[in-house]
Design a protein around this motif. Structure first.
Motif, PDB file in Angstrom:
ATOM      1  N   CYS A  32       0.839  -1.217   0.000  1.00 50.94           N
ATOM      2  CA  CYS A  32       0.000   0.000   0.000  1.00 50.94           C
ATOM      3  C   CYS A  32       0.862   1.250   0.000  1.00 50.94           C
ATOM      4  N   VAL A  33       1.923   1.236   0.788  1.00 51.40           N
ATOM      5  CA  VAL A  33       2.814   2.393   0.865  1.00 51.40           C
ATOM      6  C   VAL A  33       3.502   2.621  -0.477  1.00 51.40           C
ATOM      7  N   MET A  34       3.984   1.554  -1.100  1.00 58.32           N
ATOM      8  CA  MET A  34       4.664   1.697  -2.382  1.00 58.32           C
ATOM      9  C   MET A  34       3.682   2.138  -3.473  1.00 58.32           C
ATOM     10  N   ALA A  35       2.461   1.612  -3.441  1.00 52.47           N
ATOM     11  CA  ALA A  35       1.451   2.027  -4.417  1.00 52.47           C
ATOM     12  C   ALA A  35       1.096   3.497  -4.234  1.00 52.47           C
ATOM     13  N   ALA A  36       0.963   3.932  -2.995  1.00 52.91           N
ATOM     14  CA  ALA A  36       0.653   5.342  -2.731  1.00 52.91           C
ATOM     15  C   ALA A  36       1.783   6.243  -3.222  1.00 52.91           C
ATOM     16  N   ALA A  37       3.018   5.844  -2.991  1.00 53.87           N
ATOM     17  CA  ALA A  37       4.160   6.637  -3.462  1.00 53.87           C
ATOM     18  C   ALA A  37       4.178   6.708  -4.989  1.00 53.87           C
ATOM     19  N   ALA A  38       3.862   5.599  -5.644  1.00 54.17           N
ATOM     20  CA  ALA A  38       3.838   5.595  -7.107  1.00 54.17           C
ATOM     21  C   ALA A  38       2.733   6.492  -7.641  1.00 54.17           C
ATOM     22  N   VAL A  39       1.552   6.419  -7.047  1.00 53.46           N
ATOM     23  CA  VAL A  39       0.434   7.255  -7.489  1.00 53.46           C
ATOM     24  C   VAL A  39       0.752   8.734  -7.261  1.00 53.46           C
ATOM     25  N   GLN A  40       1.326   9.049  -6.110  1.00 52.03           N
ATOM     26  CA  GLN A  40       1.684  10.442  -5.837  1.00 52.03           C
ATOM     27  C   GLN A  40       2.694  10.943  -6.861  1.00 52.03           C
ATOM     28  N   SER A  41       3.665  10.120  -7.190  1.00 52.02           N
ATOM     29  CA  SER A  41       4.675  10.513  -8.172  1.00 52.02           C
ATOM     30  C   SER A  41       4.041  10.743  -9.540  1.00 52.02           C
ATOM     31  N   LEU A  42       3.148   9.844  -9.940  1.00 47.86           N
ATOM     32  CA  LEU A  42       2.491   9.990 -11.240  1.00 47.86           C
ATOM     33  C   LEU A  42       1.595  11.227 -11.293  1.00 47.86           C
ATOM     34  N   LEU A  43       0.990  11.577 -10.173  1.00 44.85           N
ATOM     35  CA  LEU A  43       0.157  12.778 -10.146  1.00 44.85           C
ATOM     36  C   LEU A  43       0.985  14.051 -10.228  1.00 44.85           C
ATOM     37  N   LEU A  44       2.223  13.999  -9.775  1.00 45.83           N
ATOM     38  CA  LEU A  44       3.067  15.186  -9.802  1.00 45.83           C
ATOM     39  C   LEU A  44       3.761  15.411 -11.141  1.00 45.83           C
ATOM     40  N   VAL A  45       3.871  14.375 -11.964  1.00 44.77           N
ATOM     41  CA  VAL A  45       4.552  14.521 -13.257  1.00 44.77           C
ATOM     42  C   VAL A  45       3.905  15.594 -14.122  1.00 44.77           C
ATOM     43  N   PRO A  46       2.574  15.611 -14.298  1.00 45.93           N
ATOM     44  CA  PRO A  46       1.987  16.690 -15.120  1.00 45.93           C
ATOM     45  C   PRO A  46       2.264  18.083 -14.563  1.00 45.93           C
ATOM     46  N   ILE A  47       2.323  18.205 -13.254  1.00 39.08           N
ATOM     47  CA  ILE A  47       2.616  19.514 -12.661  1.00 39.08           C
ATOM     48  C   ILE A  47       4.038  19.943 -13.010  1.00 39.08           C
ATOM     49  N   PHE A  48       4.978  19.009 -12.916  1.00 44.22           N
ATOM     50  CA  PHE A  48       6.361  19.329 -13.284  1.00 44.22           C
ATOM     51  C   PHE A  48       6.474  19.704 -14.755  1.00 44.22           C
ATOM     52  N   ILE A  49       5.766  18.965 -15.604  1.00 49.50           N
ATOM     53  CA  ILE A  49       5.812  19.272 -17.032  1.00 49.50           C
ATOM     54  C   ILE A  49       5.221  20.651 -17.297  1.00 49.50           C
ATOM     55  N   TYR A  50       4.100  20.938 -16.669  1.00 49.19           N
ATOM     56  CA  TYR A  50       3.455  22.235 -16.851  1.00 49.19           C
ATOM     57  C   TYR A  50       4.362  23.374 -16.375  1.00 49.19           C
ATOM     58  N   MET A  51       5.049  23.156 -15.292  1.00 53.51           N
ATOM     59  CA  MET A  51       5.918  24.196 -14.727  1.00 53.51           C
ATOM     60  C   MET A  51       7.317  24.163 -15.341  1.00 53.51           C
ATOM     61  N   LYS A  52       7.509  23.279 -16.315  1.00 51.85           N
ATOM     62  CA  LYS A  52       8.832  23.082 -16.925  1.00 51.85           C
ATOM     63  C   LYS A  52       9.861  22.751 -15.852  1.00 51.85           C
ATOM     64  N   GLY A  53       9.421  21.940 -14.893  1.00 49.90           N
ATOM     65  CA  GLY A  53      10.256  21.606 -13.752  1.00 49.90           C
ATOM     66  C   GLY A  53      11.429  20.712 -14.068  1.00 49.90           C
ATOM     67  N   TRP A  54      11.329  19.949 -15.157  1.00 48.88           N
ATOM     68  CA  TRP A  54      12.420  19.031 -15.462  1.00 48.88           C
ATOM     69  C   TRP A  54      13.708  19.781 -15.727  1.00 48.88           C
ATOM     70  N   SER A  67      14.289  13.399  -0.421  1.00 45.11           N
ATOM     71  CA  SER A  67      13.034  13.607   0.300  1.00 45.11           C
ATOM     72  C   SER A  67      12.059  12.476   0.021  1.00 45.11           C
ATOM     73  N   ALA A  68      11.962  12.055  -1.218  1.00 46.68           N
ATOM     74  CA  ALA A  68      11.071  10.949  -1.568  1.00 46.68           C
ATOM     75  C   ALA A  68      11.498   9.667  -0.861  1.00 46.68           C
ATOM     76  N   ALA A  69      12.806   9.399  -0.837  1.00 47.96           N
ATOM     77  CA  ALA A  69      13.304   8.192  -0.164  1.00 47.96           C
ATOM     78  C   ALA A  69      13.026   8.239   1.337  1.00 47.96           C
ATOM     79  N   ILE A  70      13.197   9.392   1.942  1.00 46.05           N
ATOM     80  CA  ILE A  70      12.930   9.534   3.371  1.00 46.05           C
ATOM     81  C   ILE A  70      11.451   9.309   3.669  1.00 46.05           C
ATOM     82  N   HIS A  71      10.581   9.840   2.815  1.00 44.80           N
ATOM     83  CA  HIS A  71       9.148   9.660   3.037  1.00 44.80           C
ATOM     84  C   HIS A  71       8.728   8.200   2.874  1.00 44.80           C
TER      85      HIS A  71
END
Length: 108
Positions: A32-54, A67-71
């Motif tokens: 459950c923890v790993m699935a939640a981390a994966a879903v959170q990461s996938l939800l943040l990708v469009p935000i990074f793309i929109y903000m040209k975060g890469w 930070s992701a590893a610590i969480h």
């Protein structure tokens, strides 16, 4: 505006408590923890793309990944705590430990 902030804080606390209760009851907490981390990461990708975060966050990537590893580590340890303690014990210790670490780091 103050009512909105209060309402959002209450809703956040309710969802946080529900998530921890579900995690406590789950037989496969680590999954459950790993699935939640994966879903959170996938939800943040469009935000990074929109903000040209890469491109603009090159120097920040080591900190983002750390930070992701610590969480993820925190959540995995929380699952282990839920397996050995009651929800009220494990949750209280887990939520207060960052404060204790910050307090200890400030004065020692």
């Amino acid at each position: 505006m103050q009512n909105l902030a209060f309402f959002l804080a209450i809703i956040s606390a309710v969802f946080h408590a529900i998530w921890n209760a579900l995690l406590k009851r789950s037989r496969h907490g680590e999954g459950c923890v790993m699935a939640a981390a994966a879903v959170q990461s996938l939800l943040l990708v469009p935000i990074f793309i929109y903000m040209k975060g890469w491109n603009s966050l090159e120097a920040a990537w080591p900190y983002i990944l750390a930070s992701a590893a610590i969480h993820v580590l925190y959540r995995l340890l929380l699952v282990q705590a839920f397996k050995t303690c009651s929800l009220s014990q494990a949750y209280a210790i887990a939520r207060s430990s960052p404060l204790a670490i910050a307090f200890g780091g400030t004065f020692f």
